[in-house]
Write a protein that holds these residues in place. Structure first.
Motif, PDB file in Angstrom:
ATOM      1  N   HIS A  61       0.864  -1.173   0.000  1.00 34.54           N
ATOM      2  CA  HIS A  61       0.000   0.000   0.000  1.00 34.54           C
ATOM      3  C   HIS A  61       0.905   1.228   0.000  1.00 34.54           C
ATOM      4  O   HIS A  61       1.939   1.232   0.673  1.00 34.54           O
ATOM      5  CB  HIS A  61      -0.898  -0.005   1.240  1.00 34.54           C
ATOM      6  CG  HIS A  61      -1.952   1.051   1.191  1.00 34.54           C
ATOM      7  ND1 HIS A  61      -1.683   2.369   1.479  1.00 34.54           N
ATOM      8  CD2 HIS A  61      -3.263   0.981   0.890  1.00 34.54           C
ATOM      9  CE1 HIS A  61      -2.787   3.072   1.366  1.00 34.54           C
ATOM     10  NE2 HIS A  61      -3.762   2.251   0.993  1.00 34.54           N
ATOM     11  N   SER A  66       1.031  -2.004   5.006  1.00 40.80           N
ATOM     12  CA  SER A  66       0.269  -3.191   4.627  1.00 40.80           C
ATOM     13  C   SER A  66       0.592  -3.525   3.180  1.00 40.80           C
ATOM     14  O   SER A  66       1.152  -2.702   2.458  1.00 40.80           O
ATOM     15  CB  SER A  66      -1.232  -2.954   4.805  1.00 40.80           C
ATOM     16  OG  SER A  66      -1.677  -1.944   3.934  1.00 40.80           O
ATOM     17  N   ALA A  80      -1.338  -7.032   7.146  1.00 46.22           N
ATOM     18  CA  ALA A  80      -1.175  -5.819   7.941  1.00 46.22           C
ATOM     19  C   ALA A  80      -0.855  -6.199   9.375  1.00 46.22           C
ATOM     20  O   ALA A  80      -1.148  -7.319   9.799  1.00 46.22           O
ATOM     21  CB  ALA A  80      -2.464  -4.990   7.898  1.00 46.22           C
ATOM     22  N   LEU A  84      -3.750  -2.918  12.912  1.00 48.48           N
ATOM     23  CA  LEU A  84      -4.359  -2.403  11.694  1.00 48.48           C
ATOM     24  C   LEU A  84      -5.463  -3.333  11.216  1.00 48.48           C
ATOM     25  O   LEU A  84      -6.507  -2.884  10.741  1.00 48.48           O
ATOM     26  CB  LEU A  84      -3.305  -2.216  10.604  1.00 48.48           C
ATOM     27  CG  LEU A  84      -3.793  -1.614   9.295  1.00 48.48           C
ATOM     28  CD1 LEU A  84      -4.469  -0.265   9.529  1.00 48.48           C
ATOM     29  CD2 LEU A  84      -2.636  -1.448   8.342  1.00 48.48           C
ATOM     30  N   ILE A  85      -5.270  -4.636  11.365  1.00 49.26           N
ATOM     31  CA  ILE A  85      -6.299  -5.594  10.983  1.00 49.26           C
ATOM     32  C   ILE A  85      -7.567  -5.359  11.803  1.00 49.26           C
ATOM     33  O   ILE A  85      -8.674  -5.359  11.273  1.00 49.26           O
ATOM     34  CB  ILE A  85      -5.798  -7.042  11.141  1.00 49.26           C
ATOM     35  CG1 ILE A  85      -4.733  -7.332  10.079  1.00 49.26           C
ATOM     36  CG2 ILE A  85      -6.945  -8.045  11.043  1.00 49.26           C
ATOM     37  CD1 ILE A  85      -4.027  -8.640  10.253  1.00 49.26           C
ATOM     38  N   LEU A  88      -9.240  -2.390  10.354  1.00 49.34           N
ATOM     39  CA  LEU A  88      -9.874  -2.663   9.067  1.00 49.34           C
ATOM     40  C   LEU A  88     -11.157  -3.478   9.219  1.00 49.34           C
ATOM     41  O   LEU A  88     -12.135  -3.236   8.506  1.00 49.34           O
ATOM     42  CB  LEU A  88      -8.896  -3.382   8.132  1.00 49.34           C
ATOM     43  CG  LEU A  88      -7.732  -2.525   7.622  1.00 49.34           C
ATOM     44  CD1 LEU A  88      -6.754  -3.384   6.836  1.00 49.34           C
ATOM     45  CD2 LEU A  88      -8.226  -1.368   6.781  1.00 49.34           C
ATOM     46  N   HIS A  89     -11.181  -4.428  10.163  1.00 46.43           N
ATOM     47  CA  HIS A  89     -12.418  -5.174  10.430  1.00 46.43           C
ATOM     48  C   HIS A  89     -13.523  -4.221  10.894  1.00 46.43           C
ATOM     49  O   HIS A  89     -14.658  -4.299  10.441  1.00 46.43           O
ATOM     50  CB  HIS A  89     -12.193  -6.265  11.486  1.00 46.43           C
ATOM     51  CG  HIS A  89     -11.566  -7.491  10.931  1.00 46.43           C
ATOM     52  ND1 HIS A  89     -12.235  -8.377  10.134  1.00 46.43           N
ATOM     53  CD2 HIS A  89     -10.309  -7.973  11.060  1.00 46.43           C
ATOM     54  CE1 HIS A  89     -11.424  -9.359   9.789  1.00 46.43           C
ATOM     55  NE2 HIS A  89     -10.245  -9.131  10.337  1.00 46.43           N
ATOM     56  N   PHE A  91     -13.667  -0.982  10.332  1.00 50.19           N
ATOM     57  CA  PHE A  91     -14.003  -0.097   9.229  1.00 50.19           C
ATOM     58  C   PHE A  91     -14.911  -0.786   8.212  1.00 50.19           C
ATOM     59  O   PHE A  91     -15.884  -0.189   7.744  1.00 50.19           O
ATOM     60  CB  PHE A  91     -12.717   0.399   8.565  1.00 50.19           C
ATOM     61  CG  PHE A  91     -12.961   1.367   7.443  1.00 50.19           C
ATOM     62  CD1 PHE A  91     -12.857   0.965   6.124  1.00 50.19           C
ATOM     63  CD2 PHE A  91     -13.293   2.673   7.724  1.00 50.19           C
ATOM     64  CE1 PHE A  91     -13.086   1.851   5.097  1.00 50.19           C
ATOM     65  CE2 PHE A  91     -13.525   3.587   6.696  1.00 50.19           C
ATOM     66  CZ  PHE A  91     -13.419   3.162   5.383  1.00 50.19           C
ATOM     67  N   MET A  92     -14.584  -2.027   7.865  1.00 43.69           N
ATOM     68  CA  MET A  92     -15.397  -2.747   6.890  1.00 43.69           C
ATOM     69  C   MET A  92     -16.811  -2.996   7.415  1.00 43.69           C
ATOM     70  O   MET A  92     -17.792  -2.888   6.685  1.00 43.69           O
ATOM     71  CB  MET A  92     -14.738  -4.073   6.517  1.00 43.69           C
ATOM     72  CG  MET A  92     -13.423  -3.895   5.773  1.00 43.69           C
ATOM     73  SD  MET A  92     -13.589  -2.935   4.257  1.00 43.69           S
ATOM     74  CE  MET A  92     -14.385  -4.122   3.214  1.00 43.69           C
TER      75      MET A  92
END
Length: 96
Positions: A61, A66, A80, A84-85, A88-89, A91-92
């Motif tokens: 990225h 990541s 990542a 960060l994971i 992202l979970h 955020f998704m």
């Protein structure tokens, strides 16, 4: 400079620079692993178990620590740090 620890039997895979100052080099292998080398001395610093089969491409990225890897078939894996994971979970799930 000669770097060891990476051998592909069929073709050259994609190679990417990685890190804030592009201080690492990454590549996928036919054996399904991802190798990371120090750019300045060619030393292998990490070997990661990648996708289930041949890792064709690794792509970092441009802004966050990541990267994504893709295999010969249809799967793509996002890599990542654990924190960060978790983000992202969240955020998704928030975007759904």
């Amino acid at each position: 400079m000669y770097s060891s620890g990476h051998r592909n039997n069929f073709m050259v895979k994609g190679v990417s620079f990685f890190g804030p100052d592009s201080e690492h080099v990454m590549s996928g292998l036919d054996c399904g692993h991802i190798f990371v080398w120090k750019k300045n001395d060619g030393r292998v610093i990490r070997i990661m178990e990648g996708n289930k089969c041949i890792v064709n491409q690794v792509e970092p990225h441009p802004n966050i620590l990541s990267f994504a890897s893709s295999e010969l078939e249809k799967d793509t894996t996002l890599w990542a740090p654990v924190s960060l994971i978790t983000f992202l979970h969240w955020f998704m799930s928030y975007c759904r």
